[in-house]
Design a protein around this motif. Structure first.
Motif, short mmCIF file in Angstrom:
data_model
loop_
_atom_site.label_atom_id
_atom_site.label_comp_id
_atom_site.label_asym_id
_atom_site.label_seq_id
_atom_site.Cartn_x
_atom_site.Cartn_y
_atom_site.Cartn_z
N GLN A 241 11.99 11.88 35.24
CA GLN A 241 12.70 11.89 33.95
C GLN A 241 14.10 11.30 34.10
N VAL A 242 14.75 11.59 35.23
CA VAL A 242 16.07 11.00 35.49
C VAL A 242 15.94 9.48 35.56
N TYR A 243 14.88 9.00 36.20
CA TYR A 243 14.65 7.55 36.28
C TYR A 243 14.46 6.96 34.89
N THR A 259 5.13 12.69 31.03
CA THR A 259 5.87 13.47 32.02
C THR A 259 6.19 14.86 31.49
N LEU A 260 6.61 14.94 30.23
CA LEU A 260 6.90 16.24 29.63
C LEU A 260 5.65 17.11 29.58
N GLY A 261 4.52 16.53 29.20
CA GLY A 261 3.26 17.28 29.18
C GLY A 261 2.90 17.80 30.55
N SER A 262 3.13 16.99 31.59
CA SER A 262 2.83 17.42 32.96
C SER A 262 3.73 18.56 33.39
N MET A 279 10.59 29.80 33.00
CA MET A 279 9.67 28.83 32.41
C MET A 279 10.28 28.18 31.18
N LEU A 280 10.93 29.01 30.34
CA LEU A 280 11.57 28.48 29.13
C LEU A 280 12.68 27.50 29.49
N PHE A 281 13.45 27.83 30.54
CA PHE A 281 14.54 26.97 30.97
C PHE A 281 14.01 25.60 31.41
N HIS A 282 12.96 25.59 32.22
CA HIS A 282 12.41 24.32 32.71
C HIS A 282 11.82 23.49 31.57
N VAL A 283 11.12 24.13 30.66
CA VAL A 283 10.53 23.39 29.54
C VAL A 283 11.62 22.84 28.62
N THR A 284 12.68 23.64 28.41
CA THR A 284 13.79 23.19 27.56
C THR A 284 14.49 21.99 28.18
N VAL A 285 14.73 22.02 29.49
CA VAL A 285 15.36 20.89 30.17
C VAL A 285 14.48 19.64 30.06
N GLY A 286 13.16 19.82 30.22
CA GLY A 286 12.24 18.69 30.07
C GLY A 286 12.26 18.10 28.68
N CYS A 287 12.31 18.98 27.65
CA CYS A 287 12.37 18.50 26.26
C CYS A 287 13.68 17.78 25.98
N ALA A 288 14.79 18.32 26.51
CA ALA A 288 16.09 17.68 26.31
C ALA A 288 16.12 16.29 26.94
N ALA A 289 15.54 16.16 28.13
CA ALA A 289 15.50 14.86 28.79
C ALA A 289 14.64 13.87 28.00
N THR A 290 13.52 14.36 27.47
CA THR A 290 12.65 13.49 26.67
C THR A 290 13.38 13.00 25.42
N PHE A 291 14.15 13.88 24.80
CA PHE A 291 14.93 13.49 23.63
C PHE A 291 15.95 12.41 24.00
N THR A 292 16.60 12.56 25.15
CA THR A 292 17.56 11.55 25.61
C THR A 292 16.87 10.20 25.84
#
Length: 307
Positions: A241-243, A259-262, A279-292
């Protein structure tokens, strides 16, 4: 200032009209080199997009193609791009008003068959070489906005010649264009997303290594080994996601969704090793990265758009 302008047939580069006000002895070496590049470009106009720019040295070449004709201008690189394309648009309109399109494009013509149009180009060029008296300045806002939204394709030297000067077959200009694209700078939210993704990636790597060490690898059971692999996969997904946030790849949006689904699937698999908050923290970070990834804008433009 504008030094040279010409009109050619797009299909074969046959010159229909060309003009210059500069004497040969007043032309610099850069001018002569840029003029040679312009001639090379005219031999493969049909391979390029409808609006292009090329800056080999202190001079720039701009051209537009339409209805089988190409209008080119050679000017100093400091000359505003929007004025150069406005100049080309005006020449195009006046030429098509004065001559029949089918006759100019389809007929078998001798070189410089429309040399009389040189007088029209000279008059237009005189106005554009004196921007202070240019009455069309107020009419350039629409063209300026269009160029910002759909900037000219920037030609790379390798697309029409080898370093030794020999002609070369054109590579895919769309591939070259994408290689010159870059993102606009990250804002505070974007940097925060990058930082949190790196944190999550390191946390998952640490947990995976910890499980492997605690189980003494050789004696790991199948289930524990699978959990360790899941942590390592989370490490890779957050790193990927950083990439995607950093590199403007053409498929970044569908890749971001995958990637977010995975990441979400990995969290479900690891629910026994994590609390609900983790779990909520990791999913939230993944969603925030996807939005970016979805909202970060790609910037691909030439300098000097503004007057």
């Amino acid at each position: 200032m504008i030094g040279f302008s010409m009109i050619t047939k797009t299909r074969d580069g046959l010159p229909l009209c060309g003009t210059t006000d500069m004497r040969s002895e007043d032309q610099s070496e850069d001018y002569h080199l840029a003029y040679k590049d312009l001639k090379s470009i005219t031999k493969r106009l049909s391979k390029f997009p409808d609006r292009c720019s090329y800056t080999p040295n202190s001079y720039s070449i701009h051209f537009i193609s339409a209805v089988g004709l190409t209008f080119l201008v050679l000017c100093e690189s400091s000359y505003p791009v929007v004025l150069a394309f406005s100049f080309l648009d005006e020449i195009q309109k006046e030429f098509l008003q004065e001559y029949e399109r089918d006759k100019a494009v389809e007929a078998s013509l001798r070189p410089y068959a429309y040399i009389k149009f040189d007088l029209n180009i000279t008059k237009i060029k005189a106005r554009y070489n004196n921007p202070r008296s240019l009455r069309t300045r107020l009419d350039l806002s629409a063209l300026s906005q269009e160029i910002k939204i759909l900037p000219p394709y920037v030609i790379h030297p390798d697309e029409f010649k080898y370093p030794g000067g020999k002609s070369a077959s054109l590579t895919s200009f769309r591939t070259a264009a994408s290689s010159e694209r870059h993102f606009v700078s990250l804002d505070l939210y974007g940097w925060l997303s990058v930082g949190l993704n790196i944190l999550c990636s390191l946390l998952n790597l640490t947990r995976g290594v910890s499980i492997m060490n605690d189980g003494h690898v050789d004696s790991l059971d199948s289930e524990t080994f699978q959990y360790a692999i899941a942590f390592f996969l989370c490490f890779l997904f957050f790193g990927y996601q950083v990439y995607l946030m950093s590199c403007p790849t053409s498929m970044r949006k569908p890749l971001a969704c995958a990637t977010l689904g995975s990441i979400c699937l990995c969290q479900l698999y690891l629910w026994e090793h994590r609390t609900s908050m983790q779990m909520l923290f990791h999913v939230t970070v993944g969603c925030a990265a996807t939005f970016t990834i979805f909202t970060r804008q790609i910037q691909e433009k030439l300098p000097q758009y503004n007057l």
